[in-house]
Scaffold this active site. Structure first.
Site, short mmCIF file in Angstrom:
data_model
loop_
_atom_site.label_atom_id
_atom_site.label_comp_id
_atom_site.label_asym_id
_atom_site.label_seq_id
_atom_site.Cartn_x
_atom_site.Cartn_y
_atom_site.Cartn_z
CG ASP A 90 -11.87 3.79 5.71
OD1 ASP A 90 -11.43 4.68 6.45
OD2 ASP A 90 -11.61 3.72 4.50
CE LYS B 163 -8.91 2.19 3.46
NZ LYS B 163 -9.06 3.49 2.83
CB SER C 219 -8.51 5.37 7.27
OG SER C 219 -8.82 5.31 5.92
NE ARG D 247 -10.31 10.84 8.39
CZ ARG D 247 -9.39 10.05 7.84
NH1 ARG D 247 -9.71 8.83 7.43
NH2 ARG D 247 -8.16 10.45 7.71
CG HIS E 54 -1.80 1.21 1.32
ND1 HIS E 54 -2.94 1.31 0.55
CD2 HIS E 54 -1.71 2.35 2.03
CE1 HIS E 54 -3.52 2.47 0.80
NE2 HIS E 54 -2.79 3.12 1.69
#
Ligand code: URA
Length: 435
Positions: free
Chosen positions: A161, A187, A183, A168, A82
């Site tokens: 999320d 995931k 967050s 947000r 990620h």
């Protein structure tokens, strides 16, 4: 417990207990707590922060708001990846097939671009026919057959999320290390990999502007991974100038193909190889030198390129783009921005260039807006290059001229030419390891 008490506790700077965090996350997921109360707590968290225990509890509650993908049927070690996001950050698309060709199983669920950063899904969808909406069963089949698959996040993963991120986004509460960490990791843990490599971006074009903040976020992410039973490492890498030369969806796919041919820009080539080697180390326990050799073999033999073709085919896409990138969407118009003086390119501001690409149609300012896969920017010059007045610095690719003036203004202001280039900090600023 009333939710107003939870908001007041955080407002007054106290840590929240697990039951208060569960109330918050469950209420966000099932809609029983109104947006104004959720938003008030989010702002209190931004202003007061959360300690490690609270952040871990928040991540866990968000993870449990949905399902966790079961990858245990796959024959090998699964390593996820990620990036916290940047401009021209197409690393995953070259990396996933490369790591797969080096023996790692790489399951990847990605998001779409929003604001000045691009999204992996939008880039892949610029390949004619490529489907990002595979079912979990199809995802598992492609992972078994090809060794990697990149799909969109399913709605069943961490639904809390989705709700909280949307709030947000419109309440100025994105910029908070505990909220960003929970967050991302809710995931990533839901994706079910047994190990995880994170690329935490730092600089003008990133969420984290300073090295101190990037390191703090990386440490938090790695600690949450460890607590969640997933071996996690994080690289801190610079995002001041765009990564590589291409910004924009189809343009970035063509650059990924070049990387897998062993060509392409040095910075991108180095980052892709380094992260792939780290994934190999996590998967088979080899040392850094052996992993780098495995990765080099996967590239030099053409195996990595073949994996990209196989992944595209398995997703219903046109794999002939690999041999003929001209089959990717092409913009009808080009406009070149030239240097206004002699000197050295001292900076190419990633955030401004990302914003310019959005104006050309390559990205979206609001969720769900359509994009133009062909639009974008190609950098002719890079930071450190010596340049003469009138030399091309970058090229804007566009179909729709409505955003052109604004894109030109942003692109011109992104270029900094000086007498000399400042000492360039290294692209890769070190790893944060599992303790
Ligand atoms: N990426 C995410 O997934 N969540 C954040 O909060 C920020 C970046």
């Amino acid at each position: 417990m009333h939710f107003t008490e939870v908001i007041a506790r955080k407002r007054d700077g106290h840590a929240l207990a697990r039951d208060a965090i569960d109330l918050f996350v469950n209420g966000a997921t099932d809609g029983s707590i109104p947006d104004y109360q959720l938003s008030a707590l989010l702002m209190a968290i931004v202003l007061r922060g959360m300690d490690d225990e609270e952040t871990a509890a928040l991540t866990d509650a968000m993870l449990r708001s949905g399902v966790r993908v079961d990858l245990s049927s796959l024959p090998g070690t699964t390593v996820g990846k990620h990036s916290t996001g940047g401009v021209g950050d197409k690393v995953s698309i070259a990396l996933a097939p490369l790591a797969a060709a080096a023996g790692v199983i790489v399951p990847k669920m990605s998001g779409r671009g929003l604001g000045h950063t691009g999204g992996t899904l939008d880039k892949l969808e610029s390949i004619p026919g490529y489907r990002t909406d595979l079912s979990v069963a199809e995802f598992l089949r492609v992972l078994r057959d090809v060794g990697t698959s990149i799909i969109g996040q399913t709605a069943a993963l961490a639904p809390a999320d989705k709700k909280l991120y949307a709030l947000r986004d419109v309440t100025a509460t994105v910029e908070s290390i505990p909220l960003i960490a929970a967050s991302i990791m809710s995931k990533k843990l839901a994706e079910g990999s047994s190990a995880l490599v994170l690329d935490v971006k730092c600089g003008r074009g990133a969420f984290m502007k300073t090295e101190a903040d990037a390191r703090a976020l990386a440490r938090t992410l790695v600690a949450i991974g460890r607590q969640g039973g997933v071996r996690t490492v994080a690289l801190i890498s610079r995002m001041d100038a765009p990564l590589g030369r291409a910004i924009g969806n189809a343009l970035e796919i063509a650059e990924c193909v070049a990387i897998l041919r062993g060509e392409g820009p040095d910075d991108l080539q180095a980052l892709v190889r380094t992260i792939a080697a780290r994934m190999v180390m996590l998967a088979d326990g080899s040392d850094a030198d052996a992993a780098a050799r495995t990765v080099a073999r996967a590239l030099d033999s053409g195996a990595a390129l073949a994996r990209l073709q196989a992944m595209i085919t398995a997703h219903g896409g046109d794999a002939a783009i690999v041999d003929d990138p001209g089959r990717l969407p092409q913009a009808a118009n080009r406009r070149t921005v030239a240097a206004s003086r002699n000197g050295v390119v001292a900076g190419l501001d990633a955030a401004l260039l990302g914003a310019a690409a959005v104006r050309l149609g390559a990205g979206r300012e609001r969720a769900g807006a359509p994009i133009d896969h062909a639009a974008g920017i190609v950098l002719e010059a890079r930071p450190g290059d010596t340049i003469t007045r009138g030399d091309p610095v970058l090229h804007l690719h566009y179909n729709d001229a409505r955003g052109l003036d604004e894109a030109l203004r942003l692109a011109e202001s992104a270029i900094l030419v000086d007498e000399a280039a400042p000492a360039a900090p290294p692209l890769m600023m070190g790893w944060i390891e599992d303790q």
